[in-house]
Design a protein around this motif. Structure first.
Motif, short mmCIF file in Angstrom:
data_model
loop_
_atom_site.label_atom_id
_atom_site.label_comp_id
_atom_site.label_asym_id
_atom_site.label_seq_id
_atom_site.Cartn_x
_atom_site.Cartn_y
_atom_site.Cartn_z
N TYR A 1 0.75 -0.87 -0.06
CA TYR A 1 0.14 0.20 0.03
C TYR A 1 0.95 1.55 -0.11
CZ TYR A 1 -3.37 -3.63 1.55
OH TYR A 1 -4.38 -4.54 2.06
N THR A 2 0.47 1.82 -0.82
CA THR A 2 1.93 2.82 -0.82
C THR A 2 0.88 4.78 -1.11
OG1 THR A 2 3.51 4.66 -2.04
CG2 THR A 2 2.05 3.00 -3.23
N ASP A 3 1.32 5.57 -1.02
CA ASP A 3 0.11 6.74 -1.57
C ASP A 3 1.00 7.80 -2.88
OD1 ASP A 3 2.97 7.42 -0.44
OD2 ASP A 3 1.57 9.43 1.20
N LEU A 4 2.13 6.34 -3.17
CA LEU A 4 3.30 7.17 -4.29
C LEU A 4 2.23 6.31 -6.19
CD1 LEU A 4 6.65 6.60 -3.48
CD2 LEU A 4 5.75 8.70 -3.80
N LYS B 1 3.90 7.59 2.11
CA LYS B 1 4.44 6.37 2.97
C LYS B 1 3.55 5.50 2.17
CE LYS B 1 1.39 4.57 6.80
NZ LYS B 1 0.67 5.08 7.62
N THR B 2 4.84 3.90 1.93
CA THR B 2 4.52 2.87 1.95
C THR B 2 4.33 1.28 2.97
OG1 THR B 2 5.80 2.94 -0.16
CG2 THR B 2 5.68 0.91 0.12
N ALA C 1 5.82 8.90 -10.48
CA ALA C 1 5.95 8.88 -11.83
C ALA C 1 7.11 8.63 -12.80
CB ALA C 1 4.77 9.82 -12.98
N PRO C 2 7.29 7.57 -12.99
CA PRO C 2 8.19 7.20 -14.37
C PRO C 2 8.21 8.41 -15.25
CG PRO C 2 6.48 5.56 -14.26
CD PRO C 2 6.66 6.23 -13.39
#
Length: 81
Positions: free
Chosen positions: A13-16, A73-74, A50-51
Motif C-alpha cells: 500500500y502506498t501513496d506514490l 508512506k509505504t 511517476a516514471p
C-alpha cells in the motif's frame, strides 16, 4: 504478490503513483551463511514517483528544493493465506 504453491502473500500500500517490480532475473549471488540465491530467488516492490516525471510537465515534479520537506508512506503486509 501471491505464491499459490506455499500460500505466502505480500500486499503493498502506498501513496506514490508508481511501483517498480524487480524479480531477481539476474540473481547469482551467495548470501549469508553460504546460501545461494539464483535466478528469481527474490522479488522487490519499490514504490516511486511517476516514471519519467522529469520530462513530462503535467506529472508531479520529483525535485525537492532546499528547505522543502518530503513525506511518503509505504506499507507492506506479509501473510499466509
Amino acid at each position: 504478490i501471491y505464491n499459490k504453491e506455499n500460500g505466502i502473500a505480500l500486499d503493498c500500500y502506498t501513496d506514490l503513483p508508481g511501483v517498480h517490480v524487480y524479480t531477481g532475473t539476474f540473481l547469482d549471488v551467495t548470501g549469508k551463511k553460504g546460501t545461494y540465491h539464483g535466478k528469481f530467488a527474490g522479488v522487490c516492490l519499490e514504490t516511486q514517483g511517476a516514471p519519467n516525471s522529469m520530462n513530462i510537465r503535467y506529472f508531479p515534479s520529483p525535485i525537492l528544493k532546499a528547505g522543502e520537506e518530503y513525506y511518503s508512506k509505504t506499507v507492506y503486509k506479509a501473510y499466509v493465506k
